[in-house]
Scaffold this active site. Sequence first.
Site, PDB file in Angstrom:
ATOM      1  N   GLY A  26       0.845  -1.196   0.000  1.00  0.00           N
ATOM      2  CA  GLY A  26       0.000   0.000   0.000  1.00  0.00           C
ATOM      3  C   GLY A  26       0.874   1.237   0.000  1.00  0.00           C
ATOM      4  O   GLY A  26       1.906   1.283  -0.685  1.00  0.00           O
ATOM      5  N   SER A  27       0.480   2.222   0.788  1.00  0.00           N
ATOM      6  CA  SER A  27       1.183   3.507   0.830  1.00  0.00           C
ATOM      7  C   SER A  27       2.677   3.317   1.130  1.00  0.00           C
ATOM      8  O   SER A  27       3.537   3.693   0.333  1.00  0.00           O
ATOM      9  CB  SER A  27       0.521   4.399   1.893  1.00  0.00           C
ATOM     10  N   GLN A  28       3.014   2.723   2.255  1.00  0.00           N
ATOM     11  CA  GLN A  28       4.423   2.510   2.592  1.00  0.00           C
ATOM     12  C   GLN A  28       5.031   1.355   1.782  1.00  0.00           C
ATOM     13  O   GLN A  28       6.175   1.430   1.338  1.00  0.00           O
ATOM     14  CB  GLN A  28       4.584   2.210   4.093  1.00  0.00           C
ATOM     15  N   GLU A  83      -4.074  -2.386  12.312  1.00  0.00           N
ATOM     16  CA  GLU A  83      -5.107  -3.207  12.945  1.00  0.00           C
ATOM     17  C   GLU A  83      -5.181  -4.625  12.365  1.00  0.00           C
ATOM     18  O   GLU A  83      -5.829  -5.495  12.925  1.00  0.00           O
ATOM     19  CB  GLU A  83      -6.477  -2.502  12.857  1.00  0.00           C
ATOM     20  N   ILE A  84      -4.508  -4.863  11.238  1.00  0.00           N
ATOM     21  CA  ILE A  84      -4.524  -6.173  10.573  1.00  0.00           C
ATOM     22  C   ILE A  84      -3.291  -6.994  10.968  1.00  0.00           C
ATOM     23  O   ILE A  84      -3.272  -8.219  10.880  1.00  0.00           O
ATOM     24  CB  ILE A  84      -4.492  -5.978   9.028  1.00  0.00           C
ATOM     25  N   GLN A  85      -2.231  -6.296  11.391  1.00  0.00           N
ATOM     26  CA  GLN A  85      -0.931  -6.949  11.576  1.00  0.00           C
ATOM     27  C   GLN A  85      -0.963  -8.126  12.544  1.00  0.00           C
ATOM     28  O   GLN A  85      -0.347  -9.167  12.284  1.00  0.00           O
ATOM     29  CB  GLN A  85       0.109  -5.923  12.040  1.00  0.00           C
ATOM     30  N   HIS A 107       6.081   1.387  12.153  1.00  0.00           N
ATOM     31  CA  HIS A 107       5.407   2.049  13.276  1.00  0.00           C
ATOM     32  C   HIS A 107       5.430   1.043  14.424  1.00  0.00           C
ATOM     33  O   HIS A 107       5.200  -0.152  14.209  1.00  0.00           O
ATOM     34  CB  HIS A 107       3.974   2.404  12.854  1.00  0.00           C
ATOM     35  N   GLU A 230      -5.877  28.876   3.219  1.00  0.00           N
ATOM     36  CA  GLU A 230      -4.659  29.612   3.588  1.00  0.00           C
ATOM     37  C   GLU A 230      -3.780  28.852   4.583  1.00  0.00           C
ATOM     38  O   GLU A 230      -2.631  29.233   4.814  1.00  0.00           O
ATOM     39  CB  GLU A 230      -5.027  30.990   4.172  1.00  0.00           C
TER      40      GLU A 230
HETATM   41  P1  NDP Z   1      -2.006   0.776   3.545  1.00  0.00           P
HETATM   42  O1  NDP Z   1      -3.392   0.700   4.094  1.00  0.00           O
HETATM   43  O2  NDP Z   1      -1.683   1.850   2.582  1.00  0.00           O
HETATM   44  O3  NDP Z   1      -1.601  -0.607   2.851  1.00  0.00           O
HETATM   45  C1  NDP Z   1      -1.832  -1.817   3.442  1.00  0.00           C
HETATM   46  C2  NDP Z   1      -1.440  -2.964   2.540  1.00  0.00           C
HETATM   47  O4  NDP Z   1      -1.733  -4.171   3.245  1.00  0.00           O
HETATM   48  C3  NDP Z   1      -2.195  -3.017   1.234  1.00  0.00           C
HETATM   49  O5  NDP Z   1      -1.311  -3.430   0.229  1.00  0.00           O
HETATM   50  C4  NDP Z   1      -3.259  -4.083   1.501  1.00  0.00           C
HETATM   51  O6  NDP Z   1      -3.600  -4.800   0.324  1.00  0.00           O
HETATM   52  C5  NDP Z   1      -2.503  -5.015   2.408  1.00  0.00           C
HETATM   53  N1  NDP Z   1      -3.368  -5.858   3.241  1.00  0.00           N
HETATM   54  C6  NDP Z   1      -4.443  -5.473   3.965  1.00  0.00           C
HETATM   55  N2  NDP Z   1      -4.955  -6.522   4.624  1.00  0.00           N
HETATM   56  C7  NDP Z   1      -4.179  -7.600   4.295  1.00  0.00           C
HETATM   57  C8  NDP Z   1      -4.208  -8.980   4.652  1.00  0.00           C
HETATM   58  N3  NDP Z   1      -5.133  -9.442   5.492  1.00  0.00           N
HETATM   59  N4  NDP Z   1      -3.251  -9.800   4.133  1.00  0.00           N
HETATM   60  C9  NDP Z   1      -2.305  -9.314   3.306  1.00  0.00           C
HETATM   61  N5  NDP Z   1      -2.241  -8.028   2.921  1.00  0.00           N
HETATM   62  C10 NDP Z   1      -3.166  -7.188   3.407  1.00  0.00           C
HETATM   63  O7  NDP Z   1      -1.018   0.849   4.833  1.00  0.00           O
HETATM   64  P2  NDP Z   1       0.079   1.953   5.159  1.00  0.00           P
HETATM   65  O8  NDP Z   1       1.178   1.864   4.172  1.00  0.00           O
HETATM   66  O9  NDP Z   1      -0.582   3.265   5.426  1.00  0.00           O
HETATM   67  O10 NDP Z   1       0.601   1.445   6.592  1.00  0.00           O
HETATM   68  C11 NDP Z   1       1.504   0.379   6.727  1.00  0.00           C
HETATM   69  C12 NDP Z   1       2.344   0.600   7.978  1.00  0.00           C
HETATM   70  O11 NDP Z   1       3.142   1.767   7.809  1.00  0.00           O
HETATM   71  C13 NDP Z   1       1.545   0.835   9.258  1.00  0.00           C
HETATM   72  O12 NDP Z   1       2.248   0.234  10.317  1.00  0.00           O
HETATM   73  C14 NDP Z   1       1.549   2.352   9.409  1.00  0.00           C
HETATM   74  O13 NDP Z   1       1.394   2.799  10.746  1.00  0.00           O
HETATM   75  C15 NDP Z   1       2.950   2.655   8.904  1.00  0.00           C
HETATM   76  N6  NDP Z   1       3.168   4.028   8.450  1.00  0.00           N
HETATM   77  C16 NDP Z   1       2.306   4.586   7.548  1.00  0.00           C
HETATM   78  C17 NDP Z   1       2.507   5.871   7.094  1.00  0.00           C
HETATM   79  C18 NDP Z   1       1.616   6.470   6.054  1.00  0.00           C
HETATM   80  O14 NDP Z   1       1.790   7.658   5.781  1.00  0.00           O
HETATM   81  N7  NDP Z   1       0.674   5.780   5.418  1.00  0.00           N
HETATM   82  C19 NDP Z   1       3.635   6.695   7.594  1.00  0.00           C
HETATM   83  C20 NDP Z   1       4.561   5.957   8.440  1.00  0.00           C
HETATM   84  C21 NDP Z   1       4.293   4.686   8.877  1.00  0.00           C
HETATM   85  P3  NDP Z   1      -5.062  -4.774  -0.383  1.00  0.00           P
HETATM   86  O15 NDP Z   1      -4.904  -3.879  -1.583  1.00  0.00           O
HETATM   87  O16 NDP Z   1      -5.296  -6.184  -0.749  1.00  0.00           O
HETATM   88  O17 NDP Z   1      -6.034  -4.235   0.622  1.00  0.00           O
HETATM   89 MG    MG Z   2       0.902   7.535  12.602  1.00  0.00          MG
HETATM   90 MG    MG Z   3      -6.493  37.085   5.950  1.00  0.00          MG
END
Ligand code: NDP
Ligand code: MG
Ligand code: MG
Length: 335
Positions: A26-28, A83-85, A107, A230
Amino acid sequence: MTKVYYDNTVTEDALQGKKIAVIGYGSQGHAHSQNLKDNGYDVVIGIRPGKSFDQAKEDGFEVYPVAEAVKQSDVVMILLPDEIQGQVYKEEIEPNLEEGNALVFAHGFNIHFKVIQPPENVDVFLVAPKGPGHLVRRTFAEGSAVPALYAVYQDATGKAIQLALSYAKGIGATRAGVIGTSFEEETETDLFGEQAVLCGGVTKLIQSGFETLVEAGYQPEIAYFEVLHEMKLIVDLMYEGGMENMRYSISNTAEFGDYVSGERVITPDVKDNMKAVLKDIQTGAFSDRFIKDNENGFEEFLKMRKTQQGHQIESVGRELRDMMPFVKAKSIQSK
Ligand code: NDP
Ligand code: MG
Ligand code: MG
């Protein structure tokens, strides 16, 4: 002063020759894996079938079910939603860990609140970029980086610190600077920052200002400009040179008003409230509520999200942003 690590202060490439499984894309996840790969490391992705799975394949990675990716690898970076970890760890990661492996986080939440209790024979550390994943990737591609924190929870191999710094360098973070912390400090300050100031504090401040103006009969469009649009300009100035730079740049009228009214709005009891928020983070009351709500299908979470999305500032803002091409307006739709 705390020590800051840069490219030239991290000389040992402890990650070299190790196979890295990035769990989640995902994002990270997409950012870490692409940056590591560009830096020449051996990366595979562990993920369930779905959108991220397809994306990782399309981006040219070897993609496996989580258990399979963990089995093949030496270093396992867990980038699933917090919450999934716990569940994925129990079912797919823990049974496939081997002595001397490294378990890595971005995190400290699940380790600090003991949702995940790793075996003693693996290294456990975190490398936490201090910015969203898309910025981690974009800045890397542009030749710079988002700074990061690192912390070691458990050093089974005697190499955990070197590995953590090497990983931080691998994702590019040492270009910007990497600072040491602990799981406790990273977790509690990260949660506090987002709740009291960055997300919770700022959104409530903006909404309250917007409502005050609209309830007094001013046009919602004008209110939106004054209290939300702003905000970015002001924050950019603080980002570049602190509050003194922002105050240097604004008018004397604005600066005078800042001093006389800031403390009427953020009264001492706001700080008392912040202390109560921090206490709930430290005692685990917040994490319990979040984890329990997740077990309950996120009933509370989804209800709060819906209420917030219905606020007038969102519909007014959507229309105004469409009229400002330079804003590159984004429309967010979620469940
Ligand atoms: P995202 O929600 O962006 O991505 C989560 C990923 O996990 C997706 O690829 C999703 O795939 C996959 N996933 C979800 N459920 C399962 C499962 N049951 N089995 C396998 N894969 C699964 O997460 P983030 O990147 O935001 O966060 C990841 C970690 O990074 C967290 O610990 C967060 O606290 C930390 N973090 C995040 C920051 C941010 O800015 N986002 C900044 C710094 C740290 P699918 O497409 O299939 O749902
Ligand atoms: Mg945070
Ligand atoms: Mg003003």
